[in-house]
Design an enzyme around this catalytic site. Structure first.
Site, short mmCIF file in Angstrom:
data_model
loop_
_atom_site.label_atom_id
_atom_site.label_comp_id
_atom_site.label_asym_id
_atom_site.label_seq_id
_atom_site.Cartn_x
_atom_site.Cartn_y
_atom_site.Cartn_z
CD GLU A 163 7.05 23.27 17.98
OE1 GLU A 163 7.49 22.12 17.91
OE2 GLU A 163 5.91 23.60 17.62
CG LEU B 280 -1.94 1.15 1.23
CD1 LEU B 280 -2.90 1.05 0.04
CD2 LEU B 280 -2.73 1.19 2.54
CB SER C 87 20.28 16.60 14.05
OG SER C 87 19.05 17.28 14.01
CG HIS D 119 8.30 21.74 12.47
ND1 HIS D 119 8.54 22.56 13.55
CD2 HIS D 119 8.41 20.47 12.91
CE1 HIS D 119 8.76 21.80 14.62
NE2 HIS D 119 8.70 20.54 14.26
CB CYS E 228 13.12 20.74 16.54
SG CYS E 228 13.21 18.97 16.96
CD GLU F 19 5.61 11.41 22.14
OE1 GLU F 19 5.67 12.44 21.47
OE2 GLU F 19 6.04 10.32 21.76
CB ILE G 37 17.88 21.36 18.78
CG1 ILE G 37 17.17 22.71 18.93
CG2 ILE G 37 17.17 20.33 19.63
CD1 ILE G 37 17.29 23.35 20.31
N1 GLN Z 1 19.00 16.32 19.36
C1 GLN Z 1 17.94 15.93 18.49
C2 GLN Z 1 18.13 16.60 17.13
O1 GLN Z 1 18.58 17.68 17.07
C3 GLN Z 1 16.60 16.30 19.03
C4 GLN Z 1 15.47 15.84 18.15
C5 GLN Z 1 14.10 15.95 18.76
O2 GLN Z 1 13.86 16.73 19.64
N2 GLN Z 1 13.15 15.20 18.27
O3 GLN Z 1 17.83 16.05 16.12
ZN ZN Z 2 12.76 18.75 19.08
#
Ligand code: GLN
Ligand code: ZN
Length: 781
Positions: free
Chosen positions: A685, A31, A453, A714, A746, A625, A451
């Protein structure tokens, strides 16, 4: 068991076996491939529809062949079942109507994914699972209209195969409770006020299904397992009085799952419906006593969810039979089912050829769970002798798990048992640590950082694939990663960032990377689970006691630090997130598992510190969450979750700065827990919520340093210097300059280098503007 056999003997109908839903994409990911092919133009609409119909048919045949007496229909989806409900009730947002009119399939995908012109529906987590649904948008002007075509067509397909089929629909109360006010509607508009308008539409769909041959229809109301107000419970009573009172309708089965029904149970037990499906696993096992307390369901059908539909472990069949035996006295007929749709588990454990057979026997995915339901229904109907061999094998499998060195590592257990309060506490309180950290780091006001990455480029992924396939060796791969780190460090120095990161190029995924290096964790080869739409993930399985084999990140952080005089931040995934994004063992409380993970991470933190790392970030994006669905469960959860974080980080010296990161702006309900983490700095965020977060922190009297994100990662849009500066000014109104950090929302892994370069340069320029130090940023050409 004697009670059970007499009861079955006197009841005419043998228990039926059923499930609420099944994995959608098929064993070969058919799918997903067909839908993505359709999006890219390689697959035509008819071919996509044919693939989907073929998958549905083969799945029903498989389920019936496995011995299910009743198969679910309508749970199939091209994208999401909540979106399907939106189409079914005609609640299509104005901005998507033209697309839907022009072409049903394209319009549907436009709602799911947006187009160049229109934004998609918002996406959010389905209760406390890792599945995401598309949030219905409704307002005072919403006019519902019934479109039963998908449900009717799928029912007809199943009936055409001569199967007993039960359509499964999202119930009207949950539909509205999951909805949010449409754009342009007052924020305090309550979707549930539309119930009276929605019910006739449901009644029409039910009548259509009846006309098409449905004997039973299931209405899913999982929102009723959350804390509900008296008004919401009254609305539920009204809804089912009205649907139950309709003349022309199938029998109604109202289903709930993921927790106990609580106050909603008496409401549904009194409603004029013919059956309830209840979850009897985990905390929802409380439904058993609750059901007895309301006098059971005399004259009605109970579908007993005794096989956990969302974990990956074999059922304790003997225990389930005991539960079922008790339930026999509480309803006219008792059928056996999974607790919820099997959507949340992978398809087939038997496909996992790399997993040690010792462990494989403990695992049950969708196929195995279906077989368990069938076995239990047989045992319930024909007596335990009829399933004696299965019960014996099940007992042996369970015993092998209890006795296994994988689930019981004496060293890990001894260490976890010896944990002291003091280990989970920093040696100095925050204000004194902050002074020591300031002296050590010497950062300017409004320090800049990221953050963790940096872009995960196609080349990095290709290098990893090449390593896996043996086309390059470990040394070649590692030098590729080192080259990337060099580039990331050099860029950050040029851009003028204050606290650097190594960029996480070596990480395929923030949980999997660590899971692969810890004992007790398993990876699956085919364990795909739908996250949203065509995105499937393979969560690692936390099967046994957790220990670190050796340092996991130190090599890369230390290498990065060797390239620069500025501080490089160590980067770890926190214990709560390690659990939340895995399949967790069910043979001990989560808190115990979290503590084991925390101790392993604590060693990593200690090694990072010993290697000279002055700043260490422990990400906990999943902290909120995983909050239990009912408020009553929050304190216990937050107690173990925050303890695990503090155990991870509590051993460092005062002058080592601990950061944490969470990627959401709605954290009001866990502010206390955030404080309990006792981290020195938190990044959150905020770009999309325009710094509201900073104000909330200030109002709550948050005493520490915080970095509300000023770059929405995002979106491909790069904010200008003035835009970032404006956000920082807002942040400054809430937090003093020496406690306000400047960072993106992020990680940058999903973005491309050109955007990242530009955005971070703007971010540094804006910070300098607010600091009043406008020394030029080195040209980053
Ligand atoms: N340290 C991670 C990054 O920068 C944090 C990712 C996340 O918060 N989902 O990708
Ligand atoms: Zn994040």
């Amino acid at each position: 068991m004697t009670k059970k056999s007499t009861a079955t003997a006197s009841t005419a109908a043998a228990p039926r076996a059923t499930v609420h839903g099944y994995p959608r994409q098929g064993g070969d990911r058919q799918l997903k491939k067909a839908i993505e092919g359709y999006w890219s133009g390689r697959v035509g609409a008819d071919a996509l529809r044919a693939t989907a119909a073929e998958l549905r048919a083969s799945r029903w045949r498989e389920l019936a062949g496995a011995g299910l007496d009743e198969v679910p229909t309508g749970d199939f989806s091209y994208y999401d079942h909540v979106l399907d409900a939106t189409v079914m009730v005609g609640a299509v947002p104005a901005r998507h109507r033209a697309a839907l009119r022009a072409d049903a399939l394209d319009g549907y995908f436009a709602m799911a994914r947006g187009t160049r012109e229109v934004a998609p529906l918002e996406m959010t987590k389905w209760f406390d699972t890792n599945y995401h649904y598309l949030v219905p948008e409704v307002g005072p002007s919403t006019r519902f209209a019934a479109d039963s075509s998908k449900q009717v067509a799928e029912l007809r397909e199943a009936l055409g195969l001569s199967l007993a089929a039960r359509p499964v629909l999202l119930g009207p109360v949950t539909y509205l409770l999951l909805a949010k006010p449409a754009p342009g509607t007052a924020e305090d508009f309550e979707p549930l006020t539309l119930l009276d308008r929605l019910l006739p539409v449901y009644a029409e769909v039910l009548a259509d299904l009846r006309a098409a041959g449905a004997e039973w229809v299931q209405l899913d109301e999982p929102a009723l397992v959350q804390d509900r107000t008296p008004a919401e419970l009254a609305a539920t009573a009204r809804a089912y009085a009205e649907l139950g009172g309709a003349a022309d309708r199938p029998r109604l089965l109202v289903a709930s799952y993921f927790d106990r029904l609580g106050e909603a149970l008496p409401v549904l037990a009194k409603a004029p419906v013919e059956g309830l499906a209840l979850d009897f696993t985990g905390p929802a096992a409380a439904n058993l006593d609750d059901l007895a307390a309301v006098g059971g369901l005399p004259g009605r059908r109970l579908v007993a969810g005794v096989v956990d539909g969302r974990n990956v472990w074999i059922n304790d069949l003997t225990a389930s039979l005991t539960t079922l035996g008790t339930l026999l006295g509480l309803a006219e007929r008792v059928d056996v089912a999974t607790s919820c749709s099997l959507l949340h588990v992978p398809l087939d454990a038997a496909a996992e050829r790399d997993i040690d057979p010792q462990i494989l026997r403990w695992l049950a995915f969708a196929r195995q769970k279906t077989a368990e339901v069938v076995t239990l229904a047989r045992g319930l109907g024909a007596g335990i002798d009829s399933i004696a061999a299965r019960l014996a094998a099940n007992r042996a499998d369970l015993a092998s798990r209890v006795g296994s060195p994988i689930t019981r590592d004496p060293a890990v257990r001894a260490r976890a048992a010896a944990v002291t309060e003091a280990q989970a506490r920093r040696s100095l309180p925050y204000p004194r640590r902050a002074l020591a950290q300031r002296a050590r780091l010497g950062l300017p006001p409004l320090p800049t950082t990221t953050i963790g990455s940096f872009p995960q480029t196609a080349e990095l992924r290709a290098a990893r694939a090449a390593l896996r396939a043996g086309r390059i060796d470990a040394a070649a791969y590692e030098s590729r990663i080192e080259a990337e780190i060099r580039e990331v460090i050099a860029f950050q120095e040029r851009a003028g960032i204050d606290v650097l990161v190594h960029g996480e190029p070596e990480r395929n995924d923030m949980v999997q990377y660590f899971a692969e290096q810890l004992t007790g964790y398993l990876a699956t080869r085919h364990g795909w689970v739908q996250s949203y739409g065509t995105r499937y993930v393979r969560p690692p399985v936390l099967a046994g006691d957790i220990a670190r084999r050796g340092p996991m990140t130190v090599r890369w952080t230390a290498f990065a630090q060797s390239l620069t005089d500025r501080p490089v931040k160590g980067m770890l995934t926190g214990p709560v997130t390690m659990l939340a994004w895995s399949f967790v063992r069910d043979d001990q409380p989560r808190g115990e598992t979290a503590r084991q993970v925390a101790l392993a991470l604590r060693d990593e933190v200690e090694d990072l510190e010993a290697a000279g790392t002055a700043v260490i970030q422990v990400d906990e994006p999943a902290l909120r969450e995983t909050l239990p669905l009912r408020a009553a469960g929050h304190p216990a959860y937050l107690a173990w979750a925050t303890e695990a974080f503090r155990l991870t980080t509590g051993g460092v010296r005062p002058e080592t700065q601990i950061h944490t990161h969470m990627c959401y702006a709605e954290f009001g309900d866990i502010l206390g827990a955030i404080e309990d983490l006792d981290a020195d700095v938190i990044s959150l965020e905020a770009a999309r919520s325009h710094m509201r977060v900073a104000g909330e922190l200030a109002t709550a009297g948050y005493p520490r340093e915080a970095g509300p994100g000023v770059y929405d990662i995002h979106s491909p849009r790069v904010p200008g210097v003035e835009e970032v500066a404006a956000l920082l000014r807002k942040g400054r109104e809430a937090l003093p300059a020496d406690r306000l950090w400047v960072n993106p929302d992020c990680g940058l892994k999903t973005r491309g280098w050109p955007e990242v370069r530009e955005a971070l340069t703007h971010l540094v320029a804006a910070a300098r503007e607010i600091r009043g130090t406008r020394e030029p940023t080195a040209d980053h050409g």
